[in-house]
Motif scaffolding. Structure first.
Motif, mmCIF file in Angstrom:
data_model
loop_
_atom_site.group_PDB
_atom_site.id
_atom_site.type_symbol
_atom_site.label_atom_id
_atom_site.label_comp_id
_atom_site.label_asym_id
_atom_site.label_seq_id
_atom_site.Cartn_x
_atom_site.Cartn_y
_atom_site.Cartn_z
ATOM 1 N N LEU A 124 0.836 -1.077 0.161
ATOM 2 C CA LEU A 124 0.140 -0.058 0.046
ATOM 3 C C LEU A 124 0.807 1.315 0.050
ATOM 4 O O LEU A 124 1.710 1.284 0.737
ATOM 5 N N MET A 125 0.549 2.144 -0.913
ATOM 6 C CA MET A 125 1.394 3.480 -1.053
ATOM 7 C C MET A 125 0.197 4.567 -0.386
ATOM 8 O O MET A 125 -0.740 4.611 -1.016
ATOM 9 N N LEU A 126 0.655 5.306 0.537
ATOM 10 C CA LEU A 126 -0.168 6.355 0.996
ATOM 11 C C LEU A 126 -0.105 7.491 -0.128
ATOM 12 O O LEU A 126 1.070 7.818 -0.824
ATOM 13 N N PRO A 127 -0.762 8.535 -0.065
ATOM 14 C CA PRO A 127 -1.245 9.459 -0.933
ATOM 15 C C PRO A 127 0.178 10.396 -0.490
ATOM 16 O O PRO A 127 0.627 10.238 0.586
ATOM 17 N N ALA A 128 0.618 11.144 -1.473
ATOM 18 C CA ALA A 128 2.027 12.008 -1.097
ATOM 19 C C ALA A 128 1.699 12.884 -0.047
ATOM 20 O O ALA A 128 2.437 13.198 0.441
ATOM 21 N N SER A 129 0.481 13.455 0.192
ATOM 22 C CA SER A 129 -0.003 14.459 1.081
ATOM 23 C C SER A 129 0.112 13.671 2.511
ATOM 24 O O SER A 129 0.135 14.561 3.534
ATOM 25 N N ILE A 130 0.172 12.593 2.680
ATOM 26 C CA ILE A 130 0.049 11.677 4.094
ATOM 27 C C ILE A 130 1.479 11.050 4.156
ATOM 28 O O ILE A 130 1.878 10.167 3.410
ATOM 29 N N ASN A 131 2.011 11.261 5.332
ATOM 30 C CA ASN A 131 3.353 10.574 5.784
ATOM 31 C C ASN A 131 3.296 9.325 6.707
ATOM 32 O O ASN A 131 2.346 9.644 7.555
ATOM 33 N N TYR A 132 3.813 8.336 6.443
ATOM 34 C CA TYR A 132 3.694 7.115 7.353
ATOM 35 C C TYR A 132 4.021 7.292 8.679
ATOM 36 O O TYR A 132 2.958 7.017 9.473
ATOM 37 N N TYR A 133 4.961 8.320 8.871
ATOM 38 C CA TYR A 133 5.125 8.621 10.537
ATOM 39 C C TYR A 133 3.950 9.425 10.939
ATOM 40 O O TYR A 133 3.605 9.711 12.302
ATOM 41 N N GLN A 134 3.260 10.148 10.177
ATOM 42 C CA GLN A 134 2.179 11.115 10.567
ATOM 43 C C GLN A 134 0.948 10.075 10.887
ATOM 44 O O GLN A 134 0.320 10.165 12.105
ATOM 45 N N ILE A 135 0.665 8.952 10.279
ATOM 46 C CA ILE A 135 -0.435 7.983 10.687
ATOM 47 C C ILE A 135 -0.288 7.315 12.031
ATOM 48 O O ILE A 135 -0.744 6.957 12.924
ATOM 49 N N LEU A 136 1.416 7.063 12.138
ATOM 50 C CA LEU A 136 1.873 6.319 13.347
ATOM 51 C C LEU A 136 1.558 7.237 14.481
ATOM 52 O O LEU A 136 1.078 6.799 15.559
ATOM 53 N N THR A 137 1.932 8.483 14.365
ATOM 54 C CA THR A 137 1.730 9.346 15.475
ATOM 55 C C THR A 137 0.008 9.490 15.803
ATOM 56 O O THR A 137 -0.115 9.506 16.938
ATOM 57 N N VAL A 138 -0.723 9.613 14.628
ATOM 58 C CA VAL A 138 -2.171 9.463 14.767
ATOM 59 C C VAL A 138 -2.509 8.239 15.898
ATOM 60 O O VAL A 138 -3.376 8.334 16.736
ATOM 61 N N HIS A 139 -1.958 7.100 15.291
ATOM 62 C CA HIS A 139 -2.561 5.982 16.110
ATOM 63 C C HIS A 139 -1.743 5.789 17.267
ATOM 64 O O HIS A 139 -2.686 5.440 18.324
ATOM 65 N N GLY A 140 -0.449 6.093 17.644
ATOM 66 C CA GLY A 140 -0.123 6.298 19.133
ATOM 67 C C GLY A 140 -0.804 7.111 19.825
ATOM 68 O O GLY A 140 -1.188 6.910 21.125
ATOM 69 N N VAL A 141 -1.120 8.352 19.242
ATOM 70 C CA VAL A 141 -1.649 9.382 20.244
ATOM 71 C C VAL A 141 -3.145 8.984 20.702
ATOM 72 O O VAL A 141 -3.401 9.061 21.818
ATOM 73 N N LEU A 142 -3.837 8.658 19.725
ATOM 74 C CA LEU A 142 -5.213 8.396 19.850
ATOM 75 C C LEU A 142 -5.478 7.079 20.765
ATOM 76 O O LEU A 142 -6.441 7.197 21.589
ATOM 77 N N ILE A 198 -1.190 17.383 14.231
ATOM 78 C CA ILE A 198 -1.051 16.018 13.698
ATOM 79 C C ILE A 198 -1.260 15.924 12.335
ATOM 80 O O ILE A 198 -0.576 15.664 11.172
ATOM 81 N N LEU A 199 -2.554 16.336 11.969
ATOM 82 C CA LEU A 199 -2.998 16.114 10.805
ATOM 83 C C LEU A 199 -2.403 17.217 9.748
ATOM 84 O O LEU A 199 -2.483 16.840 8.744
ATOM 85 N N LEU A 200 -2.165 18.194 10.243
ATOM 86 C CA LEU A 200 -1.318 19.106 9.396
ATOM 87 C C LEU A 200 0.061 18.810 9.024
ATOM 88 O O LEU A 200 0.804 19.311 8.244
ATOM 89 N N GLY A 201 0.764 17.757 9.466
ATOM 90 C CA GLY A 201 1.946 17.223 9.333
ATOM 91 C C GLY A 201 2.778 18.035 10.330
ATOM 92 O O GLY A 201 4.106 18.037 9.924
ATOM 93 N N HIS A 213 1.272 21.459 19.560
ATOM 94 C CA HIS A 213 0.877 20.106 19.688
ATOM 95 C C HIS A 213 1.444 19.749 21.154
ATOM 96 O O HIS A 213 0.633 19.235 21.765
ATOM 97 N N TYR A 214 2.503 20.462 21.694
ATOM 98 C CA TYR A 214 2.927 20.283 23.087
ATOM 99 C C TYR A 214 2.225 20.702 23.955
ATOM 100 O O TYR A 214 1.656 20.522 25.035
ATOM 101 N N ILE A 215 1.479 21.895 23.469
ATOM 102 C CA ILE A 215 0.670 22.865 24.483
ATOM 103 C C ILE A 215 -0.594 22.011 24.348
ATOM 104 O O ILE A 215 -1.406 21.966 25.494
#
Length: 551
Positions: A44-62, A113-116, A134-136
C-alpha cells in the motif's frame, strides 16, 4: 428510568462524556493502525500528502494516550460515584473543567498532527521537534487529567471524613492510588515539556540537553504503562468476582499490591535507557532491580484472581486443580473479555522482564519486538478488560440492558480481537528477534537483501491488523448501540464484597501520606546523583541544564 435511581444521572453524563471521546478515538485510531500495517508490507502506498510517520503518530496518540486517559478517568469517576456516593456539585464542576481541558487539548494536538506539523512518533522525545501547539495541546490533556485526579482525591477524603471509623471503599482506594501514581509520574513530563521542549520549539532557546529530556520522559514513560494497567487490575480484583458470583479474595492484599505499584513503578525509567551513554551503569543496574520488584504485586494479583476462581468453582461443585475452569461463565462477555485480557498479560509480563534485562534487552532494543510487547499489554490485557467493563457499565449508568444478542456479538468481538492480536503481536515478536526495526516504514528497508526475512512477518502483521480493525469497528458499534439504542432496563453495576475469611485491612494501608513519602524517597535515591552527573558532565557544545532554565 429505574436504573438511574442507583446511579446519579449527572455523574452518568460526566462519565459518558469521557467514554464518547474514548471510543471516537478508538474508531479513528483503528484506521491509522490498519494503514500502518498495510504500508509496512510494501503493498500500500499512501498519498503524497500523507506521511507514514504521521499516521503512526495519529495511531499512538489516539489509542495510547487519548483512548486510555479518557476511559480510565471515566471508569474511576463511575466506580467512585457508585462506591462512595454521588459527587457534589463543586466536584462535578471541576470534573467537567478537567474534561474540557483534555478535550480541547486533544483537538489542538490532533489538528497539528493532521497538518503534518507533529510527526514525532506520538512521543515527546528529543531531538524530534513538533509544532509548539502540539505540545501545548498535550499539556492541556495532562493538566486536565490532574484536575480530574484532584476531584477523585477530594471525593475519597470527603468519604473518609464522613466515615472516620470505616475502611474506605476498595474501588475508591484504587482510583486514588492510580491518580497519585499518575500525578507523581507526570512531574517528569511536565518539567521537560514546560522547561525544555516548549521553549525550544518556540525558538526561545537554540537547543536542549537531550539526555536530560529523555531521562525525564522515561521517568514518566514507564509508569504510564501502570496508569493503563491499574484500572484493569481494579476490574479484575473487584468487578470480576461479582460477575462470577464470588467474593474478593482479600481486600488487604489488593490494597498492598496498589501501594507497591506506587512505590516501584516510578523510579525505574533507566531500564528504557540501558543502551544510552551518559548514565552510570550502577544506576542503570539499580533501576533494573527496582523494575523487577514490580513483578511482586503482579504475582500477588495473579494469585488473588485464581484463588477467587478456585473458591467460586468449588462452591459450584468443582474438584481437582483446574476443576474451576468448567464452572466459569464463559458465555458472559463481562467475564470472557477481561479473562482473555488476563491470559494475554502472562506473555506480556514475561516480555516486560526481557525488556528490562541488561543482556536480553540488547537483543530486542529498538526492534519491533517492543511494539509487540505493548500490543500484548495495553492493546490486549488492558483493551480487552476495558471492553469487558464497557459491556456492563454503559447500560448500567444509562438505564439500558445488555441484550443476549449484544452479549453474543461481544463474544464474537472478543474472539476476533484475540485472533487478530495473536497474528499481530506474535509476528512482531518474531520479527524483532531477527532485527526488524521499530516504527519503520517499508520504504526505509526495501531493496535490502538482508531484510527480506522480515517481509513474511510484515504480511502477518497486516493480516492481524486487518482482523483487529474489524474488531475495533465491532466494539465501537456495540458501544454506541448500548449508549443510544439498547432497550430500557436495569443492568447490574457489579461490585463484589470481600470474602468473610479475609483478614481486616491494616490502618497503615489507608495512610497515603506515608506511601507518597516513601515513593518520593525512592525517586530521590534513584535519580539525584545521576542527574547531578548529567549536568556536570554534559558533552561539549551542550547547553546543559542551566542554560535551559535561562541562566
Amino acid at each position: 428510568m429505574e436504573a438511574l435511581k442507583n446511579f446519579n444521572p449527572k455523574d452518568a453524563k460526566l462519565v459518558m462524556a469521557h467514554f464518547y471521546v474514548a471510543f471516537i478515538a478508538l474508531f479513528i485510531g483503528a484506521f491509522a493502525g490498519l494503514f500502518q500495517t498495510l504500508v509496512r508490507t510494501g503493498k500500500l502506498m499512501l498519498p503524497a500528502s500523507i506521511n507514514y510517520y504521521q499516521i503512526l503518530t495519529v495511531h499512538g496518540v489516539l489509542l495510547g494516550l487519548v483512548l486510555t486517559t479518557f476511559f480510565i478517568i471515566g471508569f474511576i469517576f463511575a466506580t467512585q460515584s457508585k462506591s462512595c456516593g454521588t459527587y457534589s456539585e463543586r466536584e462535578r464542576r471541576y470534573g467537567w473543567i478537567g474534561y474540557w481541558m483534555m478535550t480541547i487539548g486533544t483537538l489542538i494536538s490532533a489538528i497539528f498532527i493532521l497538518l503534518g506539523e507533529a510527526t514525532v512518533l506520538y512521543t515527546m522525545y528529543a531531538p524530534m521537534m513538533a509544532h509548539p501547539l502540539h505540545y501545548i495541546g498535550l499539556t492541556l490533556v495532562v493538566v486536565g487529567s490532574w484536575v480530574c485526579g484532584f476531584v477523585v482525591f477530594h471525593r475519597h477524603f470527603r468519604w473518609k471524613k464522613d466515615n472516620p471509623e470505616k475502611v474506605s471503599p476498595l474501588l475508591s482506594f484504587m482510583g486514588v492510588s492510580t491518580m497519585i501514581m499518575w500525578l507523581i509520574a507526570c512531574l517528569g513530563l511536565a518539567i521537560t515539556v514546560l522547561v525544555q521542549i516548549i521553549p525550544w520549539s518556540l525558538g526561545l532557546i537554540p537547543t536542549i540537553d537531550v539526555l536530560i529530556s529523555r531521562t525525564l520522559f522515561w521517568y514518566f514513560g514507564h509508569p504510564l504503562v501502570y496508569f493503563w494497567l491499574l484500572p484493569a487490575y481494579a476490574a479484575w480484583y473487584v468487578i470480576i468476582p461479582k460477575v462470577i458470583g464470588g467474593k474478593i479474595f482479600s481486600d488487604s492484599l489488593a490494597r498492598l499490591s496498589y501501594i507497591l505499584f506506587i512505590l516501584f513503578s516510578i523510579p525505574v525509567g533507566f531500564h528504557h535507557q540501558l543502551l544510552e551513554p551518559g548514565i552510570d551503569p550502577f544506576w542503570k543496574f539499580l533501576q533494573v532491580v527496582l523494575t523487577f520488584l514490580v513483578v511482586i504485586p503482579s504475582l500477588m494479583t495473579a494469585f488473588a484472581l485464581f484463588a477467587t476462581f478456585e473458591i467460586r468453582g468449588r462452591e459450584l461443585g468443582a474438584t481437582g486443580l483446574l476443576g474451576w475452569w468448567k464452572k466459569m461463565p464463559w458465555k458472559d462477555v463481562r467475564f470472557f473479555a477481561p479473562f482473555m485480557g488476563m491470559l494475554f498479560f502472562i506473555p506480556g509480563g514475561v516480555g516486560g522482564l526481557i525488556n528490562a534485562s541488561h543482556q536480553m534487552n540488547q537483543v530486542v532494543h529498538n526492534t519491533v519486538w517492543v511494539t509487540g510487547h505493548f500490543h500484548l499489554t495495553v492493546a490486549s490485557a488492558v483493551a480487552l478488560t476495558f471492553f469487558g467493563v464497557m459491556y456492563w457499565m454503559v447500560p448500567s449508568i444509562t438505564g439500558r440492558k445488555l441484550t443476549p444478542a449484544i452479549n453474543k456479538l461481544g463474544l464474537i468481538q472478543t474472539w476476533i480481537w484475540t485472533i487478530g492480536m495473536l497474528f499481530m503481536s506474535g509476528s512482531m515478536h518474531a520479527a524483532g528477534l531477527i532485527g526488524a526495526p521499530r516504527r519503520s516504514a517499508f520504504s526505509t528497508y526495501a531493496g535490502n537483501e538482508d531484510t527480506l526475512a522480515w517481509i513474511p512477518y510484515q504480511i502477518a502483521q497486516a493480516v492481524g491488523g486487518s482482523i483487529l480493525f474489524i474488531g475495533a469497528l465491532l466494539v465501537v458499534y456495540i458501544f454506541f448501540y448500548l449508549a443510544f439504542k439498547a432497550p430500557n432496563g436495569q443492568e447490574d453495576f457489579p461490585i463484589a464484597e470481600t470474602n468473610n475469611i479475609a483478614e481486616p485491612v491494616p490502618p497503615i494501608f489507608e495512610n497515603f501520606k506515608i506511601w507518597i513519602a516513601v515513593c518520593i524517597a525512592l525517586i530521590l535515591f534513584a535519580y539525584t546523583i545521576p542527574f547531578i552527573d548529567m549536568i556536570q558532565n554534559a558533552p561539549p557544545g551542550s547547553p546543559g541544564w542551566t542554560s535551559v532554565i535561562g541562566r
